[in-house]
Scaffold this motif. Structure first.
Motif, PDB file in Angstrom:
ATOM      1  N   LYS A 207     -18.874   9.299  -1.653  1.00  8.96           N
ATOM      2  CA  LYS A 207     -18.552   9.632  -3.053  1.00  8.96           C
ATOM      3  C   LYS A 207     -19.161  10.983  -3.432  1.00  8.96           C
ATOM      4  O   LYS A 207     -18.511  11.803  -4.077  1.00  8.96           O
ATOM      5  CB  LYS A 207     -19.096   8.536  -3.981  1.00  8.96           C
ATOM      6  CG  LYS A 207     -18.477   7.183  -3.743  1.00  8.96           C
ATOM      7  CD  LYS A 207     -17.508   6.808  -4.831  1.00  8.96           C
ATOM      8  CE  LYS A 207     -16.413   5.956  -4.265  1.00  8.96           C
ATOM      9  NZ  LYS A 207     -15.262   5.815  -5.127  1.00  8.96           N
TER      10      LYS A 207
ATOM     11  N   TYR B 160       0.818  -1.218   0.000  1.00  8.54           N
ATOM     12  CA  TYR B 160       0.000   0.000   0.000  1.00  8.54           C
ATOM     13  C   TYR B 160       0.851   1.267   0.000  1.00  8.54           C
ATOM     14  O   TYR B 160       0.496   2.275  -0.629  1.00  8.54           O
ATOM     15  CB  TYR B 160      -0.960   0.013   1.201  1.00  8.54           C
ATOM     16  CG  TYR B 160      -2.007   1.066   1.021  1.00  8.54           C
ATOM     17  CD1 TYR B 160      -3.191   0.792   0.342  1.00  8.54           C
ATOM     18  CD2 TYR B 160      -1.790   2.370   1.453  1.00  8.54           C
ATOM     19  CE1 TYR B 160      -4.128   1.766   0.107  1.00  8.54           C
ATOM     20  CE2 TYR B 160      -2.722   3.357   1.220  1.00  8.54           C
ATOM     21  CZ  TYR B 160      -3.888   3.046   0.560  1.00  8.54           C
ATOM     22  OH  TYR B 160      -4.804   4.027   0.315  1.00  8.54           O
TER      23      TYR B 160
ATOM     24  N   TYR C 190     -15.875   4.287 -11.870  1.00 14.18           N
ATOM     25  CA  TYR C 190     -14.850   4.963 -11.068  1.00 14.18           C
ATOM     26  C   TYR C 190     -14.252   6.125 -11.858  1.00 14.18           C
ATOM     27  O   TYR C 190     -14.023   7.207 -11.317  1.00 14.18           O
ATOM     28  CB  TYR C 190     -13.764   3.971 -10.630  1.00 14.18           C
ATOM     29  CG  TYR C 190     -12.825   4.550  -9.588  1.00 14.18           C
ATOM     30  CD1 TYR C 190     -13.086   4.393  -8.231  1.00 14.18           C
ATOM     31  CD2 TYR C 190     -11.697   5.266  -9.971  1.00 14.18           C
ATOM     32  CE1 TYR C 190     -12.252   4.944  -7.281  1.00 14.18           C
ATOM     33  CE2 TYR C 190     -10.853   5.822  -9.026  1.00 14.18           C
ATOM     34  CZ  TYR C 190     -11.128   5.651  -7.677  1.00 14.18           C
ATOM     35  OH  TYR C 190     -10.304   6.221  -6.740  1.00 14.18           O
TER      36      TYR C 190
HETATM   37  P1  NDP Z   1     -13.430   1.366  -3.416  1.00 16.23           P
HETATM   38  O1  NDP Z   1     -13.548   2.647  -2.694  1.00 16.23           O
HETATM   39  O2  NDP Z   1     -13.722   0.131  -2.687  1.00 16.23           O
HETATM   40  O3  NDP Z   1     -12.012   1.254  -4.111  1.00 16.23           O
HETATM   41  C1  NDP Z   1     -11.396   2.315  -4.795  1.00 16.23           C
HETATM   42  C2  NDP Z   1     -10.344   2.912  -3.924  1.00 16.23           C
HETATM   43  O4  NDP Z   1      -9.398   1.909  -3.562  1.00 16.23           O
HETATM   44  C3  NDP Z   1      -9.562   3.985  -4.605  1.00 16.23           C
HETATM   45  O5  NDP Z   1     -10.206   5.215  -4.457  1.00 16.23           O
HETATM   46  C4  NDP Z   1      -8.216   3.911  -3.904  1.00 16.23           C
HETATM   47  O6  NDP Z   1      -8.355   4.692  -2.715  1.00 16.23           O
HETATM   48  C5  NDP Z   1      -8.091   2.437  -3.503  1.00 16.23           C
HETATM   49  N1  NDP Z   1      -7.254   1.579  -4.366  1.00 16.23           N
HETATM   50  C6  NDP Z   1      -6.441   0.585  -3.926  1.00 16.23           C
HETATM   51  N2  NDP Z   1      -5.871  -0.063  -4.927  1.00 16.23           N
HETATM   52  C7  NDP Z   1      -6.286   0.522  -6.061  1.00 16.23           C
HETATM   53  C8  NDP Z   1      -6.008   0.287  -7.435  1.00 16.23           C
HETATM   54  N3  NDP Z   1      -5.188  -0.688  -7.857  1.00 16.23           N
HETATM   55  N4  NDP Z   1      -6.631   1.061  -8.364  1.00 16.23           N
HETATM   56  C9  NDP Z   1      -7.458   2.039  -7.963  1.00 16.23           C
HETATM   57  N5  NDP Z   1      -7.769   2.321  -6.670  1.00 16.23           N
HETATM   58  C10 NDP Z   1      -7.179   1.560  -5.712  1.00 16.23           C
HETATM   59  O7  NDP Z   1     -14.324   1.303  -4.672  1.00 16.23           O
HETATM   60  P2  NDP Z   1     -15.178   2.426  -5.315  1.00 16.23           P
HETATM   61  O8  NDP Z   1     -14.440   3.687  -5.399  1.00 16.23           O
HETATM   62  O9  NDP Z   1     -15.699   1.844  -6.545  1.00 16.23           O
HETATM   63  O10 NDP Z   1     -16.326   2.697  -4.234  1.00 16.23           O
HETATM   64  C11 NDP Z   1     -17.336   1.848  -4.044  1.00 16.23           C
HETATM   65  C12 NDP Z   1     -18.524   2.300  -4.828  1.00 16.23           C
HETATM   66  O11 NDP Z   1     -18.711   1.346  -5.821  1.00 16.23           O
HETATM   67  C13 NDP Z   1     -19.745   2.398  -4.007  1.00 16.23           C
HETATM   68  O12 NDP Z   1     -20.494   3.508  -4.404  1.00 16.23           O
HETATM   69  C14 NDP Z   1     -20.448   1.087  -4.298  1.00 16.23           C
HETATM   70  O13 NDP Z   1     -21.843   1.220  -4.232  1.00 16.23           O
HETATM   71  C15 NDP Z   1     -20.003   0.793  -5.673  1.00 16.23           C
HETATM   72  N6  NDP Z   1     -19.820  -0.604  -5.987  1.00 16.23           N
HETATM   73  C16 NDP Z   1     -19.949  -0.935  -7.286  1.00 16.23           C
HETATM   74  C17 NDP Z   1     -19.801  -2.218  -7.691  1.00 16.23           C
HETATM   75  C18 NDP Z   1     -19.931  -2.528  -9.125  1.00 16.23           C
HETATM   76  O14 NDP Z   1     -19.685  -3.632  -9.542  1.00 16.23           O
HETATM   77  N7  NDP Z   1     -20.280  -1.558  -9.956  1.00 16.23           N
HETATM   78  C19 NDP Z   1     -19.503  -3.291  -6.728  1.00 16.23           C
HETATM   79  C20 NDP Z   1     -19.318  -2.808  -5.387  1.00 16.23           C
HETATM   80  C21 NDP Z   1     -19.493  -1.511  -5.048  1.00 16.23           C
HETATM   81  P3  NDP Z   1      -7.105   5.314  -1.900  1.00 16.23           P
HETATM   82  O15 NDP Z   1      -6.541   6.450  -2.673  1.00 16.23           O
HETATM   83  O16 NDP Z   1      -7.764   5.755  -0.620  1.00 16.23           O
HETATM   84  O17 NDP Z   1      -6.146   4.177  -1.721  1.00 16.23           O
END
Ligand code: NDP
Ligand code: ZN
Length: 179
Positions: free
Chosen positions: A102, A33, A147
Motif C-alpha cells: 500500500k 472478476y 480504502y
Molecule cells: P484488499 O487488497 O484485500 O481488497 C481491495 C482490493 O480488492 C481492491 O484494490 C481491488 O483490487 C479488489 N476488489 C475486488 N472486488 C472489489 C470491490 N467490490 N470493491 C473494491 N475493490 C475490490 O483490501 P485492502 O485494500 O483493504 O488491503 C488490505 C489492507 O487492509 C491491509 O493494509 C490490511 O492491513 C488492512 N485490513 C484492514 C482491515 C480492517 O477491518 N480495517 C481488515 C483486514 C485488513 P484489484 O483492482 O486488484 O481487483
C-alpha cells in the motif's frame, strides 16, 4: 488498420478472460472478476477519451500478473515489451506484506509513466465506485473508509494526467469526506 486494432484488443480481452476465469470480485453478488479489467478499459475509452491502444491493452491485462498465474514473460511474448512495461508498473509485488504494498503504491505513483498513471486512475475509479455501490462481505464501514483515504493518497500522486477521471475521483472523495 482498424482490423489490426480490433484483433489485438480482442486478444487481450480473451487472454484476461481465460486467466481470470475462476475469480470473482468482492462485492456481495461475487461478480465475475473479468468485469473489472473490461470496466477499467471502458472508463478509459468512454470517460477519459483515451484511444491509445497500448493503454487500453494494459488496462485489460492490468491484474493478470498480480492475481493469476500469468507472468511478465508471457505478457511480453504475447503482447510485446511496451505492454509488459506498463503492466509491470501497475502490478503490486505480492511477496511483500500488504501494508508495504500500500505504501509503495503511494510512493511510486508520482514517478510512473503517463500510460501507467492513466491505468491507475481508471483502476481506482472503478474500485471506489464498486465500494460506493456495496460493501464487500466481511468488510467493516471503517475498512471502506480506510480504502478511500489510501486511494486519495495514491491519486494525489497521479494528478495532472486526466481531468475527467480526476474530477470523478474528487467527487467520490468529497462525498466520503476524505481530504
Ligand atoms: P484488499 O487488497 O484485500 O481488497 C481491495 C482490493 O480488492 C481492491 O484494490 C481491488 O483490487 C479488489 N476488489 C475486488 N472486488 C472489489 C470491490 N467490490 N470493491 C473494491 N475493490 C475490490 O483490501 P485492502 O485494500 O483493504 O488491503 C488490505 C489492507 O487492509 C491491509 O493494509 C490490511 O492491513 C488492512 N485490513 C484492514 C482491515 C480492517 O477491518 N480495517 C481488515 C483486514 C485488513 P484489484 O483492482 O486488484 O481487483
Ligand atoms: Zn484492478
Amino acid at each position: 488498420s482498424p482490423g489490426d486494432i480490433i484483433e489485438i484488443v480482442i486478444k487481450c480481452v480473451n487472454f484476461a478472460a481465460v486467466k481470470h476465469k475462476d475469480q470473482r470480485r468482492l462485492d456481495p453478488e461475487s461478480s465475475p472478476y473479468i468485469n473489472h479489467p473490461i470496466g477499467v478499459a471502458y472508463i478509459l475509452t468512454n470517460e477519459a477519451k483515451i484511444t491509445d491502444v497500448d493503454v487500453i491493452q494494459a488496462a485489460l491485462l492490468h491484474d493478470t500478473v498480480e492475481d493469476t498465474n500469468a507472468t511478465f514473460e508471457e505478457i511480453e511474448n504475447e503482447f510485446g515489451p511496451k505492454i509488459r512495461s506498463i503492466v509491470e508498473e501497475v502490478t503490486d509485488d505480492k511477496s511483500l506484506p500488504k501494508q508495504e504494498r500500500k505504501l509503495l503504491q503511494i510512493k511510486h505513483a508520482p514517478t510512473s509513466s503517463y500510460e501507467a498513471k492513466l491505468v491507475k486512475l481508471a483502476d481506482k475509479l472503478y474500485n471506489l465506485r464498486d465500494l460506493e455501490k456495496a460493501t464487500p462481505k466481511r468488510w467493516t464501514p471503517y475498512r471502506v473508509q480506510e480504502y478511500f483515504a489510501w486511494s486519495k493518497k495514491v491519486v494525489d500522486g497521479l494528478r495532472g494526467t486526466n481531468q475527467a477521471m480526476e474530477d470523478s475521483l474528487d467527487e467520490l472523495f468529497k462525498k466520503r469526506n476524505v481530504s
